[in-house]
Design an enzyme around this catalytic site. Sequence first.
Site, PDB file in Angstrom:
ATOM      1  CG  ASP A 122      -2.171   0.852   1.305  1.00 27.01           C
ATOM      2  OD1 ASP A 122      -2.121   1.527   0.136  1.00 27.01           O
ATOM      3  OD2 ASP A 122      -2.786   0.987   2.114  1.00 27.01           O
ATOM      4  CG  HIS A 140      -9.943   0.328   1.176  1.00 23.69           C
ATOM      5  ND1 HIS A 140      -9.060   1.222   0.801  1.00 23.69           N
ATOM      6  CD2 HIS A 140     -10.926   0.998   1.492  1.00 23.69           C
ATOM      7  CE1 HIS A 140      -9.292   2.457   1.264  1.00 23.69           C
ATOM      8  NE2 HIS A 140     -10.831   2.358   1.598  1.00 23.69           N
ATOM      9  CG  ASP A 181      -2.001   0.460  -3.403  1.00 21.66           C
ATOM     10  OD1 ASP A 181      -1.042   1.278  -3.075  1.00 21.66           O
ATOM     11  OD2 ASP A 181      -2.939   0.767  -2.759  1.00 21.66           O
ATOM     12  CG  HIS A 211      -2.373   3.882   4.294  1.00 24.73           C
ATOM     13  ND1 HIS A 211      -2.882   4.790   5.279  1.00 24.73           N
ATOM     14  CD2 HIS A 211      -3.044   4.201   3.186  1.00 24.73           C
ATOM     15  CE1 HIS A 211      -3.751   5.325   4.599  1.00 24.73           C
ATOM     16  NE2 HIS A 211      -4.152   5.138   3.330  1.00 24.73           N
ATOM     17  CB  CYS A 237      -6.506   2.137  -1.593  1.00 22.94           C
ATOM     18  SG  CYS A 237      -4.931   3.205  -0.546  1.00 22.94           S
TER      19      CYS A 237
END
Length: 608
Positions: free
Chosen positions: A55, A157, A378, A326, A95
């Site tokens: 991420d 997510h 991502d 993240h 994301c």
Amino acid sequence: MRAALWAALVVVSVTAAICERLQQQYQQQERDQHQQPEKLHHQQRFPNIVVMLVDDLGIGDLGCYGNTTINTPNIDRLAQDGVRLTHHLAAASLCTPSRAALLTARYPNRFGLVGEEGTIGVILHIASKVSLPLEEVTIAKALSAANYTTAAIGKWHLGQMCGAFGRGCLGPKRHGFQYFYGLPLSLISDAAGSHPFWIFPLDDPFYQGLTGGCLASMLVILVGWWRCKCRCLVTVIPLVVVVLVAAVLWFLLTHYRLHTQWWWRVSPWLMQHLNCLVMQDEVVVEQPLVLEGLSQRLVDQSLEFISNHANDSRPFFLYHAFAHVHTPMFTLPSMAGRSRHGRYGDNVEEMDAGVGKILDALTCHNLDNNTIVYFVSDHGAHLEAIAPDGQRTGGYNGRFKGGKAMGGAEGGIRVPGIYRWSGHLPAGVTVDHPTSLLDMMPTLLHLAGLPPLHQLLPNLPYRELDGVSVANLLKNGTLPPPRVLLHHCVQAIHALRLVKDKKVYKMHIAGHKWPKGSTQCGWGEGTFCRCYGDNVQHYGHQPLLFDLQKDPYEDHPIPTNTTEYIEVTGMLQRYLTNWRSRVPYPRSQFRSVANTILSPWLQPFRWP
């Protein structure tokens, strides 16, 4: 008469036998068509597949991509043993839409899982109705049809699709994953620290008015009771109603943001306690989640999955989506302070350690030669991210301009990507040809020896894929056919990329107005460049065109009066016109306030 009767019986019997035989043949054909993957499975054992998704990792954060100050020995080893992609592109710079594209091989704009002006661009609440549509086919659903055992570990997510009272929050299990353990949403800055529930600042006009209104209402009720000599019950009921109305107003105005332009937000307390949790399948196992050790707990789940299925007759598909890197930044105490890049570097190194454990597990179970591994981020790093203490908590995108949330900017979509399949793909090879996260599903199916998606699932309606197989490119360097890639900034198309043979052009039809000498939009963990408004410049009939082979960092646009500019921009403008007429985008799912906001009646909870 008797002879005629016998003749009729014989004819009927023969006819019935023929009909029965034809029916059996038809049913057998139906079974053959439906069970093609099972037949293929009995003929050979397909390779296992492990996808590791990080991420917010920047392409400049890894040693194998040129970083000399953050230690990533395990990812570097993966690159040495596999194929490293230097022109690898995310389909979105946030994301939720990027992950949707990765799993479906389709632009998320096709099914409205992107933001637009005046909305958020990612799923913000577990108890939200926005999600990856059920009719979209993920790689997990495709591999399940090919008899794979599938699991999603880590960050999802893409929507949980919870029912009333938080029941049936199946999320990944509705999209082909047979097991899920991890974060149904994402890491959120509010997950760190503590946040008050009771907030009542009397210097705020709203709270002053609420207090005054309550007191005035109670005074009127009491005066009425005294004047009319009413019964006690008649007085109590209005008092209770006033208190309840005041409590609801206080809760909505304190913990929701419906009265602001950021109507999708809620208070830090609600974010931490309702959105920061860990689920195992549809059961909440941590609420709120414990940050310290989270990366290790997720990796342990993947190690257990590999161990449990290493010797199965069926192949497995493991989708491990790291919570790192993240914000917020957190690591085990033993990992803290080791990097020269502060907490962000510590997070990258802790993530790299997790990659190493998963790779070691494959080696330990003698699965290297029968497991395809794909490592990717991502989207680009969050350039603006900075902690309250002033420490940078975002990554590095090299010399590419822009970052996270900037869908047309190269730094927002150029990501690290590595494929490894020991004994089948060459080791230590670098591929500079453009590839995309959209290509994952068709490429993995091709490498695994499985039929294309629409042959694998012949009974589903045909769905046009935007990704292509780059298996031959990985195996022997054979270039795929020419293609055009679209680069969206949420709903809007900001750029197009033409890939033809060894030429790569990028045409910008809109771009960000960055401050001079910068390619970001300020500082802050919640700060991004927006895709609409005064921050964006539209180039009209004279888009910017770059030759990315000669000018990879987009410093020198091709002059507008050249034949090259006129031919390439003309070709791309015609492509864009045809695309818009052929593929109309639906409305963003985030436009619906009712579907986007936190709906308490859909919220899952951890029960003792």
